[in-house]
Design a protein around this motif. Structure first.
Motif, short mmCIF file in Angstrom:
data_model
loop_
_atom_site.label_atom_id
_atom_site.label_comp_id
_atom_site.label_asym_id
_atom_site.label_seq_id
_atom_site.Cartn_x
_atom_site.Cartn_y
_atom_site.Cartn_z
N ASP A 1 0.84 -1.20 0.00
CA ASP A 1 0.00 0.00 0.00
C ASP A 1 0.87 1.25 0.00
OD1 ASP A 1 -2.68 -0.15 -0.23
OD2 ASP A 1 -3.05 -0.67 1.87
N LEU A 2 1.92 1.22 0.83
CA LEU A 2 2.82 2.38 0.94
C LEU A 2 3.44 2.75 -0.40
CD1 LEU A 2 4.95 1.72 4.17
CD2 LEU A 2 3.48 3.69 3.73
N VAL A 3 3.69 1.73 -1.23
CA VAL A 3 4.34 2.02 -2.52
C VAL A 3 3.34 2.03 -3.67
CG1 VAL A 3 6.56 1.11 -1.72
CG2 VAL A 3 4.99 -0.40 -2.97
N GLY A 4 2.04 1.95 -3.34
CA GLY A 4 1.00 2.06 -4.36
C GLY A 4 0.89 0.84 -5.25
N ALA B 1 10.07 10.40 -6.62
CA ALA B 1 9.00 11.10 -5.89
C ALA B 1 8.48 10.19 -4.77
CB ALA B 1 7.86 11.47 -6.85
N LEU B 2 8.40 8.90 -5.06
CA LEU B 2 7.96 7.95 -4.02
C LEU B 2 8.95 7.93 -2.85
CD1 LEU B 2 6.23 5.54 -2.98
CD2 LEU B 2 7.69 4.05 -4.37
N LEU B 3 10.24 7.88 -3.19
CA LEU B 3 11.25 7.86 -2.11
C LEU B 3 11.17 9.12 -1.27
CD1 LEU B 3 14.36 6.33 -3.96
CD2 LEU B 3 12.94 5.24 -2.22
N LEU C 1 8.14 8.84 0.97
CA LEU C 1 8.37 7.89 2.07
C LEU C 1 9.31 8.48 3.11
CD1 LEU C 1 8.79 4.60 0.00
CD2 LEU C 1 6.88 5.18 1.50
N SER C 2 10.31 9.22 2.63
CA SER C 2 11.25 9.84 3.56
C SER C 2 10.48 10.78 4.50
CB SER C 2 12.32 10.59 2.78
OG SER C 2 13.01 11.47 3.63
N GLY C 3 9.56 11.57 3.91
CA GLY C 3 8.78 12.51 4.73
C GLY C 3 7.81 11.78 5.65
N LEU D 1 12.36 8.63 7.13
CA LEU D 1 13.51 7.83 6.69
C LEU D 1 14.69 8.72 6.31
CD1 LEU D 1 12.21 5.28 4.03
CD2 LEU D 1 13.42 4.73 6.14
N THR D 2 15.88 8.29 6.68
CA THR D 2 17.09 8.92 6.18
C THR D 2 17.51 8.09 4.96
OG1 THR D 2 17.70 9.47 8.44
CG2 THR D 2 19.48 9.52 6.80
N ILE D 3 17.80 8.76 3.86
CA ILE D 3 18.15 8.01 2.65
C ILE D 3 19.54 8.41 2.16
CG2 ILE D 3 17.51 7.50 0.25
CD1 ILE D 3 14.61 8.07 0.93
N MET D 4 20.37 7.39 1.97
CA MET D 4 21.68 7.63 1.35
C MET D 4 21.63 6.93 0.01
SD MET D 4 25.36 6.46 2.84
CE MET D 4 26.90 6.68 1.98
N LEU D 5 21.86 7.67 -1.06
CA LEU D 5 21.77 7.03 -2.36
C LEU D 5 23.02 7.29 -3.17
CD1 LEU D 5 20.84 9.29 -4.76
CD2 LEU D 5 18.74 9.15 -3.46
N ILE D 6 23.41 6.27 -3.93
CA ILE D 6 24.52 6.51 -4.84
C ILE D 6 23.98 6.51 -6.26
CG2 ILE D 6 26.29 5.63 -3.30
CD1 ILE D 6 26.42 3.13 -4.80
N THR D 7 24.53 7.38 -7.03
CA THR D 7 24.04 7.55 -8.39
C THR D 7 25.14 8.15 -9.24
OG1 THR D 7 22.31 8.54 -9.76
CG2 THR D 7 23.08 9.86 -7.90
N HIS D 8 25.03 7.94 -10.55
CA HIS D 8 25.94 8.66 -11.44
C HIS D 8 25.15 9.70 -12.23
CE1 HIS D 8 24.33 5.41 -13.90
NE2 HIS D 8 24.48 6.25 -14.91
N GLU D 9 23.84 9.84 -11.88
CA GLU D 9 22.98 10.76 -12.63
C GLU D 9 22.71 12.04 -11.84
OE1 GLU D 9 19.87 8.07 -15.01
OE2 GLU D 9 19.94 7.66 -12.87
N MET D 10 23.13 13.17 -12.38
CA MET D 10 22.91 14.43 -11.68
C MET D 10 21.42 14.76 -11.61
SD MET D 10 25.76 15.08 -10.60
CE MET D 10 25.65 16.67 -9.82
#
Ligand SMILES: Nc1ncnc2c1ncn2[C@@H]1O[C@H](COP(=O)(O)OP(=O)(O)OP(=O)(O)O)[C@@H](O)[C@H]1O
Length: 325
Positions: A122-125, A177-179, A182-184, A188-197
């Protein structure tokens, strides 16, 4: 919430992390960017203690995870959810069973699992697809299952390893947008790695740039874009190659927050009775506020350039000379 202190890690002769220190606040969404091989995955893996630092320490929610083992380590890991690029779902289990499997792994009783899995979906629709198999879902839906599964242990921290790299731009936006929601909602504290600015731009409050295992820049997005010469800012607002215009000095201005709304360049032109040429401009929504960069050509007269710099600085605009006379 996450404190990384002087962490180093080598593999044979390869130094993956060299004296990395980082502080990620409670509820913050923090992006770690860097080129392939910069050490991003190794850093993330030290946070859920899949990787033990050679030296230094990692503390998550007050627990020094880098020094735990056995039962204590397993318990600490329950407080840390992980989302992967390739979803890592079990193909012969339904969506609900994938989430129930994660619930079982964290010791939830058989009787509670179905209802809890439904709650996570439900949380993730995605509750309506509970009985589908992963192969019947789109990439975005699969990642929603991946997120629901990561939430099964009701973690305080979510680690995302290139979670949107396999998705198209529209789906990426929806997952981010979902993340953010959910953070709000869940704190949640979110640490993400990405190569996309684009990912950093859409979701992160703060970011760090990792290079050859070291952090070379860090800060909130708003601070970074105000920092002249920031490479992260330059990548967030690409203005392209600096042109060569004889007789001109070229400057990049960075606006953030309220300044982005003001007609600063018109004011500059009027105050200094100056013809300025706008060579490029970009304006975007960053961390909920408008921010942008503008590239200007000024006459190559040191006095005019100095007066323009003083005027702009007075108006809280960061100035960087990208091509001197
Ligand atoms: N288990 C390992 N054994 C040997 N070398 C490793 C191991 N894990 C990482 N490395 C090396 O450490 C360095 C950093 O790797 P890491 O995977 O952390 O970088 P990354 O920034 O996540 O790269 P990518 O974006 O390609 O995943 C690389 O040189 C890599 O080859």
């Amino acid at each position: 919430m996450i404190t990384i202190e002087h962490v180093s890690r080598s593999f044979g002769g390869t130094r993956a992390l060299a004296d990395v220190s980082l502080e990620i606040g409670r509820g913050q969404i923090f992006g770690v960017v860097g080129q392939s091989g910069a050490g991003k995955s190794t850093l993330l893996r030290t946070v859920n203690a899949l990787e033990r630092p050679d030296s230094g320490s990692v503390t998550v929610d007050g627990v020094q995870v880098s020094h735990l083992s056995g039962q204590e380590l397993r318990a600490a890991r329950h407080g840390i959810g992980m989302v992967f690029q390739h979803f890592n779902l079990v193909g012969n289990r339904t969506v609900a069973q994938n989430v129930e499997f994660a619930l079982e792994a964290v010791g939830r009783g058989r009787g509670d699992r179905a209802a809890e899995a439904r709650e996570m979906l439900d949380l993730v629709g995605l509750a309506a697809r509970a009985d589908a198999y992963p192969a019947q879902l789109s990439g975005g839906q699969r990642q929603r299952v991946g997120i629901a599964r990561a939430l099964a242990s009701r973690p305080r921290v979510l680690l995302s390893d290139e979670a949107t790299s396999a998705l198209d731009p529209d789906t990426t936006r929806q997952i981010l947008a979902l993340l953010r929601r959910l953070s709000g909602d869940l704190g949640l504290t979110i640490m993400l790695i990405t190569h996309e600015m684009a990912v950093v731009k859409q979701i992160c409050d703060a970011a760090a740039l990792l290079e050859h295992g070291s952090i070379v820049e860090r800060g909130t997005l708003t601070d970074l874009i105000r920092t002249p010469g920031s490479r992260l800012a330059r990548d967030l607002f690409p203005l392209g190659e600096v042109p060569d215009i004889p007789g001109s000095v070229i400057i990049d201005l960075t606006f953030a927050g309220e300044e982005a709304q003001k007609p600063t360049i018109a004011l500059l032109s009027r105050a200094l009775d100056l013809d300025v040429s706008i060579l490029g401009a970009t304006i975007e929504d960053i961390a909920g506020a408008q921010a942008g960069r503008t590239r200007l050509a000024l006459p190559a007269d040191p006095e005019i350039v100095a007066r323009a710099q003083a005027f702009l600085t007075e108006h809280s605009v960061a100035v960087e000379v990208v091509k001197a006379a």
